[in-house]
Design a protein around this motif. Structure first.
Motif, PDB file in Angstrom:
ATOM      1  N   LEU A 150       0.807  -1.222   0.000  1.00  0.00           N
ATOM      2  CA  LEU A 150       0.000   0.000   0.000  1.00  0.00           C
ATOM      3  C   LEU A 150       0.840   1.271   0.000  1.00  0.00           C
ATOM      4  CD1 LEU A 150      -2.955  -0.900   2.409  1.00  0.00           C
ATOM      5  CD2 LEU A 150      -3.026  -0.604  -0.076  1.00  0.00           C
ATOM      6  N   GLU A 151       2.005   1.240   0.619  1.00  0.00           N
ATOM      7  CA  GLU A 151       2.797   2.462   0.770  1.00  0.00           C
ATOM      8  C   GLU A 151       3.519   2.880  -0.510  1.00  0.00           C
ATOM      9  OE1 GLU A 151       5.401   2.139   4.048  1.00  0.00           O
ATOM     10  OE2 GLU A 151       3.807   1.916   5.549  1.00  0.00           O
ATOM     11  N   PHE A 152       3.638   2.007  -1.498  1.00  0.00           N
ATOM     12  CA  PHE A 152       4.408   2.367  -2.693  1.00  0.00           C
ATOM     13  C   PHE A 152       3.722   1.979  -4.004  1.00  0.00           C
ATOM     14  CE2 PHE A 152       5.699  -1.903  -1.603  1.00  0.00           C
ATOM     15  CZ  PHE A 152       5.764  -2.558  -2.826  1.00  0.00           C
ATOM     16  N   ALA A 153       2.519   1.361  -3.937  1.00  0.00           N
ATOM     17  CA  ALA A 153       1.895   0.925  -5.187  1.00  0.00           C
ATOM     18  C   ALA A 153       0.381   0.914  -5.063  1.00  0.00           C
ATOM     19  CB  ALA A 153       2.395  -0.471  -5.571  1.00  0.00           C
ATOM     20  N   THR A 154      -0.270   1.007  -6.210  1.00  0.00           N
ATOM     21  CA  THR A 154      -1.716   0.830  -6.285  1.00  0.00           C
ATOM     22  C   THR A 154      -1.996  -0.627  -6.628  1.00  0.00           C
ATOM     23  OG1 THR A 154      -2.052   3.090  -7.048  1.00  0.00           O
ATOM     24  CG2 THR A 154      -3.823   1.510  -7.466  1.00  0.00           C
ATOM     25  N   ILE A 155      -2.778  -1.263  -5.810  1.00  0.00           N
ATOM     26  CA  ILE A 155      -3.023  -2.689  -5.985  1.00  0.00           C
ATOM     27  C   ILE A 155      -4.212  -2.907  -6.914  1.00  0.00           C
ATOM     28  CG2 ILE A 155      -3.650  -4.830  -4.815  1.00  0.00           C
ATOM     29  CD1 ILE A 155      -2.272  -3.735  -2.332  1.00  0.00           C
ATOM     30  N   VAL A 156      -3.989  -3.704  -7.948  1.00  0.00           N
ATOM     31  CA  VAL A 156      -5.078  -4.154  -8.821  1.00  0.00           C
ATOM     32  C   VAL A 156      -5.408  -5.591  -8.413  1.00  0.00           C
ATOM     33  CG1 VAL A 156      -5.800  -4.648 -11.176  1.00  0.00           C
ATOM     34  CG2 VAL A 156      -4.299  -2.690 -10.707  1.00  0.00           C
ATOM     35  N   PRO A 157      -6.563  -5.806  -7.796  1.00  0.00           N
ATOM     36  CA  PRO A 157      -6.892  -7.153  -7.317  1.00  0.00           C
ATOM     37  C   PRO A 157      -7.205  -8.104  -8.466  1.00  0.00           C
ATOM     38  CG  PRO A 157      -8.723  -5.655  -6.919  1.00  0.00           C
ATOM     39  CD  PRO A 157      -7.611  -4.824  -7.461  1.00  0.00           C
TER      40      PRO A 157
END
Length: 272
Positions: A150-157
């Motif tokens: 979460l602190e360095f990327a946008t998560i695509v589930p």
């Protein structure tokens, strides 16, 4: 005609030629495969509902987002894998019974009486492991894994990745919960004396930790620790039950018996 009836019986004879054993194995594998495939085909149409059920424990970790499909064929592939997964799960009692029934003729009369309780226990423990994973493990494991990004990327589930990990976790815990049964039979059949399990507990505890590190598919320390704690508890419970059975059946001295000593005792009992 008698030969055909032999192969159609639920349990094969104790002695058969090699080709008959192979035919028996093929028959039981055919039953398993047909059962799973037919069940999966029926379940395929309900896979959207099942997927919603599967991701329910991790909805909070998804932060309001649904699963994403990244390829045009991914939807079909995912539905097919989920259908096969649930087909195997629903057919677990059939699979376990067919496997046990194939080896049943090799067991002696004293050992055969444990088959039905064993099949029931294996099925119950497998589903118990899956339920435990669904209720306790999934949210903790995915929560930790998502927090790492979460602190360095946008998560695509990615639906494929998420569901693959979830299915592997479910199956992993289902198999892990078979440990009590394995320990129980190794003890009461004196393949490994009960006293050895007790005296070598340090090595066994370390071995369980290594197993947990290997079989957890998400490489999460949270999952590994939770599985390790559960396996330790199951290990101790299974040894406690095994000790009770052995002492009630043969006395405390039997806790140190080897397989050979147990066989001699059985032979003496049969001769009386």
């Amino acid at each position: 005609m008698a030969k055909d009836n032999k192969h159609m019986s639920p349990i094969g004879p104790a002695r058969m030629p090699l080709m008959d054993h192979l035919q028996e194995l093929r028959r039981r594998l055919t039953i398993i495969v047909v059962s799973v495939v037919v069940t999966a085909l029926v379940i395929y149409f309900a896979t959207p509902t099942l997927i919603e059920f599967m991701i329910d424990p991790i909805r909070e970790s998804l932060q309001g987002n649904g699963l994403a499909i990244l390829g045009v064929l991914d939807g079909f592939t995912i539905r097919f894998k989920v259908a096969m997964f649930w087909g195997v799960i629903i057919c677990t009692p059939i699979i376990i019974w067919e496997v046990m029934a194939f080896f049943l003729p090799a067991l002696n009369e004293h050992e055969r009486k444990w088959v039905v309780p064993t099949v029931a226990a294996m099925v119950a423990l497998f589903f118990l492991g899956m339920v435990f994973c669904y209720i306790v493990i999934q949210q903790a494991a995915f929560g930790w894994l998502i927090d790492q990004s979460l602190e360095f990327a946008t998560i695509v589930p990615n639906a494929d990745d998420y569901l693959n990990i979830m299915m592997l976790l479910e199956v992993g815990f289902g198999f892990a919960f078979q440990l009590p049964l394995i320990i129980f039979y190794l003890s009461i059949l004196h393949i490994v004396p009960y006293s050895v399990f007790r005296s070598q507990w340090r090595y066994i505890y370390v071995g369980l930790m290594v197993v947990c590190a290997i079989v957890t598919p998400d490489a999460s320390p949270i999952t590994m620790i939770l599985m390790y704690v559960v396996l330790l508890a199951l290990y101790e419970v299974s040894l406690g039950i095994a000790r009770y059975v052995i002492t009630q059946r043969d006395g405390k001295a039997a806790l140190k018996w080897s397989r050979e000593e147990y066989a001699e005792h059985e032979a003496e009992s049969d001769s009386k």
